[in-house]
Design an enzyme around this catalytic site. Structure first.
Site, PDB file in Angstrom:
ATOM      1  N   MET A  30      52.064  36.370  42.542  1.00 27.90           N
ATOM      2  CA  MET A  30      50.937  35.587  42.027  1.00 27.90           C
ATOM      3  C   MET A  30      50.181  34.939  43.196  1.00 27.90           C
ATOM      4  O   MET A  30      49.391  34.006  42.995  1.00 27.90           O
ATOM      5  CB  MET A  30      51.423  34.532  41.041  1.00 27.90           C
ATOM      6  CG  MET A  30      52.093  35.138  39.811  1.00 27.90           C
ATOM      7  SD  MET A  30      52.008  34.091  38.361  1.00 27.90           S
ATOM      8  CE  MET A  30      52.932  32.682  38.890  1.00 27.90           C
ATOM      9  N   GLY A  31      50.430  35.420  44.418  1.00 25.93           N
ATOM     10  CA  GLY A  31      49.680  34.927  45.570  1.00 25.93           C
ATOM     11  C   GLY A  31      50.177  33.589  46.086  1.00 25.93           C
ATOM     12  O   GLY A  31      51.298  33.184  45.793  1.00 25.93           O
ATOM     13  N   HIS A  34      53.961  32.993  50.885  1.00 23.67           N
ATOM     14  CA  HIS A  34      54.791  32.256  51.850  1.00 23.67           C
ATOM     15  C   HIS A  34      55.830  33.225  52.408  1.00 23.67           C
ATOM     16  O   HIS A  34      55.837  34.415  52.042  1.00 23.67           O
ATOM     17  CB  HIS A  34      55.421  31.032  51.176  1.00 23.67           C
ATOM     18  CG  HIS A  34      56.128  31.349  49.896  1.00 23.67           C
ATOM     19  ND1 HIS A  34      57.295  32.094  49.843  1.00 23.67           N
ATOM     20  CD2 HIS A  34      55.829  31.056  48.595  1.00 23.67           C
ATOM     21  CE1 HIS A  34      57.688  32.223  48.584  1.00 23.67           C
ATOM     22  NE2 HIS A  34      56.803  31.615  47.798  1.00 23.67           N
ATOM     23  N   HIS A  37      57.596  35.701  50.022  1.00 22.41           N
ATOM     24  CA  HIS A  37      56.818  36.906  49.699  1.00 22.41           C
ATOM     25  C   HIS A  37      56.813  37.878  50.891  1.00 22.41           C
ATOM     26  O   HIS A  37      56.964  39.088  50.720  1.00 22.41           O
ATOM     27  CB  HIS A  37      55.362  36.548  49.381  1.00 22.41           C
ATOM     28  CG  HIS A  37      55.180  35.652  48.191  1.00 22.41           C
ATOM     29  ND1 HIS A  37      54.638  34.387  48.291  1.00 22.41           N
ATOM     30  CD2 HIS A  37      55.449  35.840  46.879  1.00 22.41           C
ATOM     31  CE1 HIS A  37      54.570  33.851  47.086  1.00 22.41           C
ATOM     32  NE2 HIS A  37      55.066  34.697  46.213  1.00 22.41           N
ATOM     33  N   GLY A 147      62.446  38.943  44.244  1.00 21.69           N
ATOM     34  CA  GLY A 147      63.231  37.935  44.965  1.00 21.69           C
ATOM     35  C   GLY A 147      64.367  37.381  44.115  1.00 21.69           C
ATOM     36  O   GLY A 147      64.183  37.099  42.921  1.00 21.69           O
ATOM     37  N   GLN A 148      65.518  37.203  44.749  1.00 16.55           N
ATOM     38  CA  GLN A 148      66.699  36.633  44.081  1.00 16.55           C
ATOM     39  C   GLN A 148      66.463  35.186  43.633  1.00 16.55           C
ATOM     40  O   GLN A 148      67.134  34.678  42.748  1.00 16.55           O
ATOM     41  CB  GLN A 148      67.889  36.709  45.057  1.00 16.55           C
ATOM     42  CG  GLN A 148      69.175  36.070  44.597  1.00 16.55           C
ATOM     43  CD  GLN A 148      69.730  36.718  43.332  1.00 16.55           C
ATOM     44  OE1 GLN A 148      69.467  37.881  43.048  1.00 16.55           O
ATOM     45  NE2 GLN A 148      70.490  35.953  42.564  1.00 16.55           N
TER      46      GLN A 148
HETATM   47  P1  AMP Z   1      55.626  34.684  42.630  1.00 15.65           P
HETATM   48  O1  AMP Z   1      54.383  34.858  43.444  1.00 15.65           O
HETATM   49  O2  AMP Z   1      56.169  33.302  42.648  1.00 15.65           O
HETATM   50  O3  AMP Z   1      55.497  35.258  41.239  1.00 15.65           O
HETATM   51  O4  AMP Z   1      56.745  35.566  43.343  1.00 15.65           O
HETATM   52  C1  AMP Z   1      56.546  36.927  43.630  1.00 15.65           C
HETATM   53  C2  AMP Z   1      57.854  37.526  44.076  1.00 15.65           C
HETATM   54  O5  AMP Z   1      58.311  36.851  45.253  1.00 15.65           O
HETATM   55  C3  AMP Z   1      58.977  37.378  43.027  1.00 15.65           C
HETATM   56  O6  AMP Z   1      59.752  38.569  42.996  1.00 15.65           O
HETATM   57  C4  AMP Z   1      59.774  36.210  43.549  1.00 15.65           C
HETATM   58  O7  AMP Z   1      61.131  36.220  43.146  1.00 15.65           O
HETATM   59  C5  AMP Z   1      59.653  36.415  45.056  1.00 15.65           C
HETATM   60  N1  AMP Z   1      59.905  35.153  45.758  1.00 15.65           N
HETATM   61  C6  AMP Z   1      59.324  33.955  45.525  1.00 15.65           C
HETATM   62  N2  AMP Z   1      59.865  32.988  46.301  1.00 15.65           N
HETATM   63  C7  AMP Z   1      60.817  33.608  47.049  1.00 15.65           C
HETATM   64  C8  AMP Z   1      61.736  33.151  48.041  1.00 15.65           C
HETATM   65  N3  AMP Z   1      61.784  31.881  48.440  1.00 15.65           N
HETATM   66  N4  AMP Z   1      62.567  34.053  48.614  1.00 15.65           N
HETATM   67  C9  AMP Z   1      62.529  35.364  48.220  1.00 15.65           C
HETATM   68  N5  AMP Z   1      61.689  35.845  47.293  1.00 15.65           N
HETATM   69  C10 AMP Z   1      60.846  34.999  46.708  1.00 15.65           C
END
Ligand code: AMP
Length: 282
Positions: A30-31, A34, A37, A147-148
């Site tokens: 979702m952008g 960090h 990602h 991501g876990q």
């Molecule tokens: P999001 O943009 O928050 O929807 O996350 C996109 C992807 O990045 C998802 O698969 C998350 O699990 C992964 N992700 C987000 N934060 C972390 C993190 N701190 N470490 C590893 N993967 C992450």
């Protein structure tokens, strides 16, 4: 690096790439990128010929009182980070492109979505499974990188992929943390510097629990109680849940043996934070 906003032109571009027998790796986000990602992007690049990053803030996974409107949007910065990391294509559709006005179809995985985060965010996982189904149908990647940190999302999506026979390999990458242990998240931007320090209580509590388990703690209810106590004594975090579950089925477990996940969630003021660790106990 290409930035593509329409489904039709993404499909056209990918068709040519697939004809050349290139492996397509997919990182949905979702952008507000960090290091978490970026770690997914790096693994994806190593394992594929082409890395496709999607940036789409999916409205259907936000509840009516959640932060859809204020969710951080930083496309310019994101695209320059993505370019630096060697992303080949960013797919950045509008909400209208992804959901037509009369969108009536949703994908829902049952059971596993009723507990933990699902209990506190009704409809959230239905939004996630719907948008990921759509993205998988559009991109048709060989592998998808998750991501876990969002462990329940991983479990739900793996179940959906298996139940609906999507042909994509799911690769899970470890949680990337700040120096103080706080799991990186786009939502951490909402925290003040003081709250960022306070938020490190989540991981500290997980680590204390891990030590206790390794020292022979067998009683799950007293373990969970002591975790709750540690959080409330050392922070103003409002706990939503602290659970000990099986990392795949997300069912509560009653004895600490084999693969065990400790997962917790809470709110610091209005910011929702989650974290988890997985242990393998002989
Ligand atoms: P999001 O943009 O928050 O929807 O996350 C996109 C992807 O990045 C998802 O698969 C998350 O699990 C992964 N992700 C987000 N934060 C972390 C993190 N701190 N470490 C590893 N993967 C992450």
């Amino acid at each position: 690096m290409l930035v593509i906003k329409s489904i039709a032109s993404l499909r056209k571009t990918l068709q040519k790439i697939r004809q050349r027998k290139k492996r397509i790796g997919f990182v949905p986000t979702m952008g507000a990128l960090h290091e978490g990602h970026l770690s997914l992007i790096r693994v994806c690049r190593r394992e594929n010929d082409l890395t496709l990053l999607s940036i789409f803030i999916n409205p259907t996974q936000f509840g009516p009182h959640e932060d859809f409107n204020k969710y951080p949007r930083a496309f310019k910065k994101d695209s320059s980070l993505a370019k630096k990391e060697g992303v080949d294509i960013i797919f950045h559709p509008s909400v209208d492109e992804m959901y037509s006005r009369n969108h009536l179809t949703f994908v829902e995985t049952r059971g596993i979505t009723d507990i933990l985060c699902g209990r506190f965010r009704p409809g959230h996982f239905r939004g996630v499974t719907t948008v990921v189904s759509k993205l998988l149908n559009i991109v048709e990647p060989d592998s998808m990188y998750l991501g876990q940190k969002d462990a329940q999302q991983v479990a739900v999506l793996k179940k959906m992929i298996s139940d609906l026979n999507f042909s994509v390999a799911v690769k899970i990458c470890p949680t990337v943390r700040e120096k103080n242990g706080l799991a990186m998240s786009s939502r951490n931007q909402y925290l003040t510097p003081k709250q960022r320090e306070e938020a490190s209580i989540l991981y500290r509590t997980l680590k204390t629990a891990k030590t206790k388990i390794l020292q022979g703690e067998k009683n799950i209810s007293s373990l969970l109680k002591s975790m709750h106590q540690q959080i409330t004594e050392h922070s103003s975090l409002k706990v939503e849940y602290i659970e000990c579950v099986h990392p795949q089925t997300f069912e509560r477990i009653h004895s600490i043996k084999g693969r065990v996940m400790l997962a917790l969630a809470g709110r610091l003021d209005k910011t929702r934070l989650i974290d988890n660790i997985v242990l393998n106990i002989k």
